[in-house]
Design a protein around this motif. Structure first.
Motif, PDB file in Angstrom:
ATOM      1  N   UNK A  51       0.820  -1.218   0.000  1.00  0.00           N
ATOM      2  CA  UNK A  51       0.000   0.000   0.000  1.00  0.00           C
ATOM      3  C   UNK A  51       0.854   1.268   0.000  1.00  0.00           C
ATOM      4  N   UNK A  52       0.533   2.170  -0.918  1.00  0.00           N
ATOM      5  CA  UNK A  52       1.087   3.520  -0.871  1.00  0.00           C
ATOM      6  C   UNK A  52       0.077   4.370  -0.103  1.00  0.00           C
ATOM      7  N   UNK A  53       0.494   4.949   1.003  1.00  0.00           N
ATOM      8  CA  UNK A  53      -0.407   5.720   1.861  1.00  0.00           C
ATOM      9  C   UNK A  53      -0.015   7.186   1.779  1.00  0.00           C
ATOM     10  N   UNK A  54      -0.937   8.010   1.260  1.00  0.00           N
ATOM     11  CA  UNK A  54      -0.697   9.450   1.194  1.00  0.00           C
ATOM     12  C   UNK A  54      -1.295  10.068   2.452  1.00  0.00           C
ATOM     13  N   UNK A  93      -8.367  22.410   1.775  1.00  0.00           N
ATOM     14  CA  UNK A  93      -7.570  21.188   1.931  1.00  0.00           C
ATOM     15  C   UNK A  93      -8.383  19.970   1.517  1.00  0.00           C
ATOM     16  N   UNK A  94      -9.621  19.905   1.987  1.00  0.00           N
ATOM     17  CA  UNK A  94     -10.469  18.750   1.686  1.00  0.00           C
ATOM     18  C   UNK A  94     -10.781  18.677   0.195  1.00  0.00           C
ATOM     19  N   UNK A  95     -10.964  19.837  -0.433  1.00  0.00           N
ATOM     20  CA  UNK A  95     -11.211  19.838  -1.879  1.00  0.00           C
ATOM     21  C   UNK A  95      -9.996  19.306  -2.629  1.00  0.00           C
ATOM     22  N   UNK A  96      -8.820  19.708  -2.175  1.00  0.00           N
ATOM     23  CA  UNK A  96      -7.591  19.211  -2.803  1.00  0.00           C
ATOM     24  C   UNK A  96      -7.461  17.707  -2.608  1.00  0.00           C
ATOM     25  N   UNK A  97      -7.735  17.229  -1.392  1.00  0.00           N
ATOM     26  CA  UNK A  97      -7.599  15.801  -1.098  1.00  0.00           C
ATOM     27  C   UNK A  97      -8.568  14.991  -1.936  1.00  0.00           C
ATOM     28  N   UNK A  98      -9.832  15.450  -2.014  1.00  0.00           N
ATOM     29  CA  UNK A  98     -10.829  14.729  -2.821  1.00  0.00           C
ATOM     30  C   UNK A  98     -10.427  14.722  -4.295  1.00  0.00           C
ATOM     31  N   UNK A  99      -9.870  15.846  -4.764  1.00  0.00           N
ATOM     32  CA  UNK A  99      -9.462  15.917  -6.167  1.00  0.00           C
ATOM     33  C   UNK A  99      -8.238  15.077  -6.472  1.00  0.00           C
ATOM     34  N   UNK A 100      -7.419  14.802  -5.466  1.00  0.00           N
ATOM     35  CA  UNK A 100      -6.210  14.012  -5.679  1.00  0.00           C
ATOM     36  C   UNK A 100      -6.548  12.582  -6.070  1.00  0.00           C
ATOM     37  N   UNK A 109      -9.851   8.919   3.754  1.00  0.00           N
ATOM     38  CA  UNK A 109     -10.364   8.676   5.106  1.00  0.00           C
ATOM     39  C   UNK A 109      -9.864   9.820   5.986  1.00  0.00           C
ATOM     40  N   UNK A 110     -10.801  10.484   6.679  1.00  0.00           N
ATOM     41  CA  UNK A 110     -10.438  11.637   7.500  1.00  0.00           C
ATOM     42  C   UNK A 110     -10.323  11.216   8.962  1.00  0.00           C
ATOM     43  N   UNK A 111      -9.377  11.810   9.651  1.00  0.00           N
ATOM     44  CA  UNK A 111      -9.140  11.453  11.051  1.00  0.00           C
ATOM     45  C   UNK A 111     -10.240  12.026  11.936  1.00  0.00           C
ATOM     46  N   UNK A 118      -5.069   8.653   2.012  1.00  0.00           N
ATOM     47  CA  UNK A 118      -5.544   7.969   0.811  1.00  0.00           C
ATOM     48  C   UNK A 118      -4.647   6.752   0.613  1.00  0.00           C
ATOM     49  N   UNK A 119      -5.259   5.595   0.407  1.00  0.00           N
ATOM     50  CA  UNK A 119      -4.496   4.371   0.185  1.00  0.00           C
ATOM     51  C   UNK A 119      -4.613   3.981  -1.283  1.00  0.00           C
TER      52      UNK A 119
END
Length: 692
Positions: free
Chosen positions: A71-74, A86-93, A112-114, A122-123
């Motif tokens: 697994x590559x975990x970002x 930040x969340x928009x960037x993460x979802x777009x990634x 997955x958000x903490x 992101x896995x």
């Protein structure tokens, strides 16, 4: 017959034949040198024996539909809490990661958000491929490239098994070139200083450089034949070749220059030097080769691979120093020692360092006045340095193997602060009896202090695969220590066929195998070296004395290295394979100097008695052995330039140990002990009775 073979490169015509034949053979091997790096395997699973439980689990995982995955975990983190941007960037990634994926890269999962709102992960699973690095590295690097750079206050790190592997591959991929240039530069500078000639240094340097290129080519051929070679082995190989090869060159050249002061004919001087120094070089080389070959029986494949590869490198270096180097000496003659403004060209009748003059004769005379207090006090100092071995801590893991800042390590720290730390590297539990899978899952969930989550990851012919997330850092030694307990829990519920694997279990199994290797190979290496010394010195007492001195010297170097590593470098623990590797290098290479010394002492003792023979032997070998020790320490010290903790530690321990052996053990303690023992040191040979 042996003498004729040794002196073959000194012949008027034979020198040219020997030079051309060996250069052609070595050149052919060197043509394959560039392929060595591509043949290396740097994933930890390839280092383990096939019967390790984590390897069996890995083989079982490959039989499930999804197969083996890394697994590559970002990991994203903003200490004050993730913003809407930040969340928009993460979802777009996620969309970026899934667009036009590279080979081996599978679909990225939703973020997955903490619970604390400060982080997200992101896995994206990656297939490991063949483990050699190129395709896998390209795949994981493509993920790192797509996640973009951190924003102000938003950290972005790539971690997980794939992230750690990528960082390891990148580090190892630069080892060979970095070490080659570092070792070559150190040897080059030291040769120029030692010979004080703008010309002569090129002769031994060419001889050892030829051997180094050939050794890398031969290393590739060994890898193709099935020997496991990783970046650590690839990095240590040039150090061994440069260090051992230069040592042998210094010994032969020293004797050659000595004979040029006695004989006009350069061919005769070369032949006598080969007859005199050749057996010591041969014995020394065979000792190092035999000691390294004991590593071949190691369970840890990376250690076992270093055995034949290192032995091959030393063998090629030794052969080059007994063929190419003397052939070049016979061709170039005494004028190669020329230096502007200095009387460096040796000629018959010229006074040089001999048994009655020089620094090392004066050292010997001082030691001989009170030999017993000297070796007793020296032994006490070594034991004091060795005391810190009691603090040996082999807790170094994948998570703390790098020097400096590394993305995968920092990403793991982000996960540890905001998620169950084990999310980046879950354990694989294989339940062969599918009907017992739920019982195993329930049993593991009951270990609430250790496990945060258990879920079914796959079903297939091999049974059921469970993915188990640890609460704590999966790369921490404390987590690894729980593996035996978790295996017992899983087997009680699922039966004897239940397997526990994954990165944490692999690290645990590596420690178990390394412990077994330490307990088996260290005594075996001592027996091998002891047997060779008995044959060389035709004695039982002298080899025993030398073995004891090397053991105490090693313990002193290791104890000092542990102290420096922890209190000066700030490293946490040492790698589980470090004690064995440091031991083999120090015993095999450290015994070199004792062989050089005692072979000459025995030669002189036959004529002058043990006491005077020891002083003469120390006088005539002191300078060359000191130079050889400095060169070897310098080449191993080159390991410190690499960003891997274990290689820095090995480099320091071996370099310090070699210098300790060169300036204290070989030059003071061993001569004192030999003089104190007297002719009995040669028992049971006739020399012990006839020595005057």
């Amino acid at each position: 017959m042996t003498s004729r073979l040794l002196t073959l490169p000194a012949g008027h015509t034979a020198k040219w034949i020997v030079l051309v034949v060996v250069v052609l053979i070595y050149g052919g091997l060197a043509s394959q040198a560039g392929k060595l790096e591509g043949a290396q395997k740097n994933e930890s699973s390839s280092w383990l024996p096939t019967d390790a439980e984590s390897v069996k689990a890995l083989d079982a995982v490959k039989r499930f539909p999804g197969g083996e995955l890394a697994p590559a975990v970002i990991a994203y983190e903003r200490r004050g809490g993730l913003t809407a941007a930040d969340k928009a960037r993460i979802d777009g990634t996620v969309a970026k990661l899934n667009a036009d994926r590279k080979p081996l890269v599978l679909e990225a999962q939703p973020p997955v958000y903490s619970p604390n709102g400060a982080a997200a992960l992101i896995v994206q699973p990656v297939q490991p491929g063949d483990g050699s690095g190129d395709t896998f590295q390209t795949a994981v690097q493509s993920i790192r490239d797509r996640i973009g750079e951190p924003d102000a206050g938003l950290d972005v790190k790539l971690t997980g098994a794939a992230g750690f592997s990528l960082d390891a591959i990148k580090v190892f991929s630069g080892i060979n070139g970095t070490l080659l240039y570092a070792a070559a530069g150190i040897v080059l500078v030291l040769l120029i200083i030692i010979y004080r000639s703008p010309i002569f240094w090129a002769i031994p340097f060419f001889s050892v450089l030829l051997a180094e290129g050939a050794s890398r080519g031969a290393g590739y051929l060994l890898a193709e034949a099935g020997v496991t070679i990783n970046g650590q082995t690839g990095g240590i190989l040039p150090v061994l070749v440069f260090g051992a090869g230069t040592d042998y060159a210094l010994l032969l050249v020293s004797r050659y220059r000595e004979e040029l002061r006695r004989h006009e004919d350069k061919h005769e001087a070369t032949a006598i030097a080969l007859r005199s120094a050749g057996p010591a070089i041969l014995a020394s080389g065979l000792t190092v080769i035999a000691a390294l070959l004991t590593l071949s029986i190691a369970e840890v494949n990376s250690t076992a691979g270093l055995g034949p590869v290192g032995a091959m490198g030393v063998a090629l270096a030794m052969i080059s120093m007994l063929t190419v180097l003397p052939a070049l000496l016979a061709i170039c003659g005494r004028r190669a020692f020329w230096s502007p403004g200095l009387d460096t060209i040796p000629h018959p009748g010229q006074t040089g360092t001999d048994e009655t003059h020089g620094f090392w004769r004066r050292v010997g005379d001082r030691v001989a006045r009170h030999p017993r207090p000297v070796w007793v006090l020296g032994g006490i100092v070594l034991l004091v340095l060795a005391a810190n071995v009691l603090n040996l801590d082999t807790s170094q893991t994948t998570g703390n193997q790098f020097r400096g800042s590394v993305d995968s390590v920092e990403g793991q720290q982000v996960l540890s602060r905001n998620f169950p730390a084990g999310a980046s590297a879950p354990a694989d539990v294989i339940v062969g009896d599918a009907g017992k899978a739920q019982a195993v899952a329930d049993a593991l969930k009951g270990e609430k202090a250790l496990i945060s989550d258990v879920r079914v990851a796959g079903r297939g012919d091999a049974g059921v695969q469970l993915s188990v997330t640890f609460k704590d850092d999966p790369y921490a030694s404390t987590t690894m220590d729980t593996i035996p307990h978790l295996r017992a829990v899983a087997r009680r519920a699922g039966g004897a066929s239940t397997l526990v694997g994954g990165p944490t279990a692999q690290e645990y199994d590596l420690r178990v195998s390394a412990t077994r290797d330490n307990q088996l190979i260290i005594p075996l290496t001592l027996l091998v070296v002891f047997a060779i010394l008995i044959v060389l010195l035709r004695s039982l007492v002298a080899p025993l004395l030398l073995i004891v001195s090397v053991i105490v010297s090693f313990a002193a170097a290791l104890g000092t290295g542990i102290f420096v590593s922890e209190h000066i470098f700030g490293f946490t623990g040492v790698g589980p394979t470090l004690p064995l590797l440091a031991f083999v290098f120090l015993v095999a290479l450290g015994i070199d100097y004792n062989i050089f010394l005692m072979a000459r002492v025995r030669e002189e003792a036959i004529k002058h008695g043990t006491r005077e023979g020891t002083l003469r032997g120390l006088a005539v070998t002191g300078a060359v052995i000191t130079g050889a020790g400095i060169v070897l320490a310098g080449t191993f010290g080159a390991l410190a330039v690499l960003p891997l903790v274990v290689l820095t530690q090995i480099g320091f321990i071996v370099a310090f140990g070699v210098l300790l052996d060169t300036f204290v053990v070989r030059s003071v303690i061993v001569p004192a002990a030999v003089i104190d023992t007297g002719r009995r040191v040669w028992w049971p040979s006739t020399l012990s009775r006839e020595d005057g």
